[in-house]
Motif scaffolding. Sequence first.
Motif, short mmCIF file in Angstrom:
data_model
loop_
_atom_site.label_atom_id
_atom_site.label_comp_id
_atom_site.label_asym_id
_atom_site.label_seq_id
_atom_site.Cartn_x
_atom_site.Cartn_y
_atom_site.Cartn_z
N ASN A 306 0.29 7.12 -3.68
CA ASN A 306 -1.12 7.05 -4.09
C ASN A 306 -2.00 6.58 -2.93
O ASN A 306 -2.93 5.80 -3.11
N VAL A 307 -1.73 7.09 -1.74
CA VAL A 307 -2.36 6.56 -0.54
C VAL A 307 -3.86 6.88 -0.47
O VAL A 307 -4.64 6.09 0.05
N GLY A 308 -4.28 8.03 -1.01
CA GLY A 308 -5.69 8.39 -0.94
C GLY A 308 -6.58 7.43 -1.70
O GLY A 308 -7.59 6.94 -1.19
N GLY A 314 -9.71 0.30 -0.41
CA GLY A 314 -9.86 -0.62 0.72
C GLY A 314 -11.29 -0.70 1.20
O GLY A 314 -11.78 -1.79 1.55
N VAL A 315 -12.01 0.43 1.21
CA VAL A 315 -13.40 0.42 1.65
C VAL A 315 -14.27 -0.33 0.63
O VAL A 315 -15.21 -1.05 1.01
N VAL A 316 -13.98 -0.19 -0.66
CA VAL A 316 -14.73 -0.92 -1.69
C VAL A 316 -14.55 -2.42 -1.51
O VAL A 316 -15.53 -3.19 -1.58
N VAL A 317 -13.33 -2.85 -1.26
CA VAL A 317 -13.06 -4.28 -1.03
C VAL A 317 -13.83 -4.76 0.20
O VAL A 317 -14.43 -5.85 0.19
N PHE A 318 -13.83 -3.96 1.25
CA PHE A 318 -14.60 -4.27 2.46
C PHE A 318 -16.07 -4.50 2.11
O PHE A 318 -16.70 -5.47 2.56
N PHE A 350 -5.33 1.62 8.12
CA PHE A 350 -3.91 1.95 8.19
C PHE A 350 -3.63 3.32 7.59
O PHE A 350 -2.96 4.16 8.20
N ILE A 351 -4.15 3.56 6.40
CA ILE A 351 -3.89 4.84 5.73
C ILE A 351 -4.56 5.98 6.48
O ILE A 351 -3.95 7.03 6.75
N ARG A 352 -5.82 5.78 6.84
CA ARG A 352 -6.55 6.86 7.52
C ARG A 352 -5.91 7.19 8.86
O ARG A 352 -5.72 8.37 9.20
N SER A 353 -5.54 6.18 9.65
CA SER A 353 -4.96 6.43 10.96
C SER A 353 -3.63 7.17 10.86
O SER A 353 -3.36 8.09 11.63
N THR A 354 -2.80 6.76 9.90
CA THR A 354 -1.51 7.42 9.73
C THR A 354 -1.70 8.88 9.33
O THR A 354 -1.06 9.79 9.89
N ARG A 425 -1.12 11.83 -2.08
CA ARG A 425 -0.23 10.88 -2.75
C ARG A 425 0.71 10.17 -1.77
O ARG A 425 1.00 8.99 -1.94
N THR A 426 1.23 10.88 -0.76
CA THR A 426 2.20 10.28 0.17
C THR A 426 1.83 10.67 1.60
O THR A 426 0.98 11.53 1.83
N PHE A 427 2.50 10.04 2.56
CA PHE A 427 2.36 10.42 3.96
C PHE A 427 3.27 11.61 4.23
O PHE A 427 4.49 11.47 4.32
#
Length: 432
Positions: A306-308, A314-318, A350-354, A425-427
Amino acid sequence: MSTTEPTSPLPASLPTTPLAIPDYRKFWIARFFSVVATSGMVVILGYQLYDVARGEYGMSIAEAAFQLGLLGLAQFLPLFLLTPIAGLVADRFDRRNVAGLAMCIDLTVALTLALTTGSNLLSLPLLFGLAALHGTARVFIGPALSSIAPNVVPAALMPKAVAINSMAWQIGSVGGPAMAGLLFAAHPTMPYWTSTALLALAAACTFIIRRLPPPESNRDAHPVRQIREGLSFVWNDRFLLGCVTLDLFAVLLGGATALLPVFARDILLIDGQPVGANGLGIMRAMPGLGAALVAFVLARHPITNNVGNKMLLGVVVFGLFTVGFGLSTNFYLSLLMLIGIGAGDMVSVFIRSTLVQLHTPDAVRGRVSSISGLAVSASNELGEMQSGVAAALLGAVGAAVFGGLGAIAVTAAWFFLFPELKAVRTFAARYR
């Protein structure tokens, strides 16, 4: 370019961690030293610029805050103008040499700041000029250095490598500003002499990585056509376009850290006194601390599903913690809010870079990395400009709150405009 299935378990012959690979260790050390050096250098440069504007030029708080915005613009303009060229250079030449030589430019900036600070020769034009030169160095370091890791690390180890890369970045972002603040309090030139030494070590580690010749397909193609290919690749891939623009617009609005010199000098107090340069160094380190803690967890337990949606969250928390920082009047609560800002940003980064690394073929990786780097730098440097303008109009507190709410609004919009992001969903390594 061949497609692949989602990353499979590592064969027994492969290492279980990127740190077992000698060239990756050299890369990591170079990245860490360069981040410590430049993050500390830039924080003190910003504080000195604000202090010179207030003291030597007699500017008001609003006017001096606007100068901080202009400082961000001075760093961004070289990035905007040179990004297509930097990406092309990273794809046509040995990436370690490109990154190492650019680090030497940053070393020159640090050395000049040490000498001019010690001689009391600082002025706004000089500081703006050195900021622009630092921006020039960064535009070449970014795509060249970030493209080295996929060349020395197997694809199956890339999620761990990205997390460990981020630890280098975030630990450096914690240690650099905090160390620079303490060194500045001891003597104003010490942060810059330290940055000079660290950048020399970083360049040396980069140069001794094994030779990385450019892909064969890039050697004979016309440079203008290669630049156009890189831009077209990102523009036509909605997933990559969504990743890049999400970071661009969300952090563009949520750039509260640009206003930290204002909070340190004129807003946040301890025992009735402004927290000053020491407080600024601590505050500037807190987002990196939050990010480093998250990076440490992700290096041991990478996100796998569920990486997307987690990237968007993460941006909302930011954004939420940015609003909290703007509303806080307590120094220690502000530190906690800054830790939360870094933690939320780290999950998204982390997710975006990967995903960007695994969804980009090596032949265009330098150009795509340069475009991604431009978006990051635009969000940071233009975010500083936006924060400076907003602070002049709304005050520093109002600007921080407005920026955090804006980051949340952008994320909500991207949730619907780019369904490709939440669908991931996954890398899965799309390219070898």
